[in-house]
Design a protein around this motif. Structure first.
Motif, PDB file in Angstrom:
ATOM      1  N   SER A  70       8.637 103.959  21.346  1.00 22.98           N
ATOM      2  CA  SER A  70       7.912 103.696  20.495  1.00 22.98           C
ATOM      3  C   SER A  70       8.002 104.082  19.002  1.00 22.98           C
ATOM      4  N   LEU A  71       8.597 105.196  18.644  1.00 28.19           N
ATOM      5  CA  LEU A  71       9.123 105.494  17.433  1.00 28.19           C
ATOM      6  C   LEU A  71      10.026 104.686  16.903  1.00 28.19           C
ATOM      7  N   PHE A  72      11.000 104.418  17.735  1.00 26.35           N
ATOM      8  CA  PHE A  72      12.198 103.176  17.360  1.00 26.35           C
ATOM      9  C   PHE A  72      11.485 102.164  16.884  1.00 26.35           C
ATOM     10  N   THR A  73      10.583 101.359  17.812  1.00 28.71           N
ATOM     11  CA  THR A  73       9.926 100.284  17.469  1.00 28.71           C
ATOM     12  C   THR A  73       9.129 100.299  16.158  1.00 28.71           C
ATOM     13  N   GLN A  74       8.623 101.395  15.909  1.00 29.38           N
ATOM     14  CA  GLN A  74       7.731 101.763  14.872  1.00 29.38           C
ATOM     15  C   GLN A  74       8.911 101.561  13.382  1.00 29.38           C
TER      16      GLN A  74
END
Length: 365
Positions: A338-342
């Protein structure tokens, strides 16, 4: 400088791997010390305020509270479970509990069409099914008895692990805030990402233990009391099995009380079977729906299929502690992606804003 830096990183990696290998035999004690520290830390903060900043006394009292609320009840239930399982196996070995008679009663209650279907499976016919089922139950009992014997032989290791867990728990309570700050400073990630990972770890640990475990204990207790009231053998053993199965979504305690109710119906105990169905559907089934939202919350809950897969994988790899380790790894996996996508979205938005700013600043033609 590059050679020195590379050598330092290699040395740091080797020392870290060696340290992890060194503490690996007691990873369970360390894991549960961290989990208990996360769960009981708000209570420790309140006790520290009552003690007017006396960290040692507050930490000792919190550890004592953990012993009274968690360690002692777990040891009492485990000792009772070992005793009841051993007695049940001995009674089965001495034919005090005649499994064949129970199975023959079920066979006589089966309709002829089902007996013909069993015969078509080429398992030796319906007449030999009771003997095979009884033999399978006895083999399972021998396996459980062997596990109990192995556990009793490793009693010294168990007590050393409990002592290490309590010792580490004291320092986690006393120095937990400073340790968390040091961990945020030493990790190579940014402070924002480190804080998000630590918060996610704490949230999932609380949700898994405080939510899933408490709900599973309540469901197993209700099922075990019902088994004891209707006179089922080894009610405590079945209660523990229902507790463990209740931690798995889409499976639950119905795998125990459901077949038990069918057993009661087949042998003609209609009242007992009806009580099991009523308690299982009304009480055990509603506990999850009523208690999970306030205990777990929506923000920390993973999808049921991820919880099921990660829990089963964790148990197969790490044993009983896997029901916590599995969902933790899954939660950190989901959080990391999720952090990578953000981050990818943020990096894609910035160039667009920069291009738009340049276009607005360009002179009109």
């Amino acid at each position: 400088m590059s050679i020195q830096r590379t050598s330092f990183y290699v040395l740091l990696t080797l020392v870290t791997i060696s340290f992890v290998w060194l503490i690996l035999p007691y990873y369970t004690a360390i894991l549960w010390a961290v989990i208990l520290a996360i769960i009981f830390f708000p209570i420790h903060v309140r006790l520290e305020r009552r003690m007017k900043g006396r960290k040692n006394i507050a930490a000792f009292l919190t550890v004592l509270l953990c012993v009274l609320l968690v360690i002692l009840p777990a040891m009492i239930v485990l000792a009772s479970l070992i005793q009841e399982g051993t007695n049940l196996y001995q009674r089965m070995s001495n034919n005090e509990i005649d499994l064949n008679s129970y199975l023959n009663q079920i066979e006589q209650a089966l309709p002829p069409s089902l007996e013909d279907w069993l015969a078509s499976l080429k398992l030796g016919g319906a007449a030999q099914m009771p003997e095979k089922i009884s033999s399978g139950i006895m083999q399972a009992g021998q396996s459980i008895a062997g596990s109990v014997l192995s556990f009793s032989q490793n009693t010294a290791h168990v007590f050393v692990s409990i002592g290490l867990m309590l010792y580490l728990l004291f320092f986690l309570f006393r120095d937990g805030a400073s340790l968390a700050g040091t961990l945020r400073q030493t990790t190579p990630l940014s402070d924002t990402y480190t804080r998000k990972f630590l918060d996610k770890f704490a949230e999932v640990a609380r949700a898994t233990v405080k939510g899933n475990v408490i709900i599973a204990i309540i469901q197993g207790t209700i099922g075990g009391l019902t088994f004891w009231i209707i006179g089922m053998e080894a009610a405590l053993l079945w209660a523990v099995i229902m507790t463990l199965l209740s931690m798995l979504p889409a499976i639950g305690a119905a795998l125990v009380w459901g077949p038990a109710a069918i057993w009661m119906f087949l042998i003609g105990a209609w009242m007992k079977g009806g009580v099991l169905v009523f308690v299982g559907v009304v009480f055990i089934g509603l506990v999850d729906n009523l208690l999970r939202p306030p205990l777990v919350g929506k923000g920390t809950r993973l999808p049921d299929y991820i919880i099921l897969i990660s829990t089963l994988g964790g148990i197969s790899l790490f044993g009983l502690s896997g029901f916590v380790i599995g969902p933790l790894i899954a939660a950190l996996f989901v959080s990391a992606w999720s952090l990578f996508t953000q981050q990818q979205q943020d990096e894609g938005v910035k160039p667009q804003h920069a291009a738009y700013a340049q276009e607005k600043a360009a002179p009109f033609h």
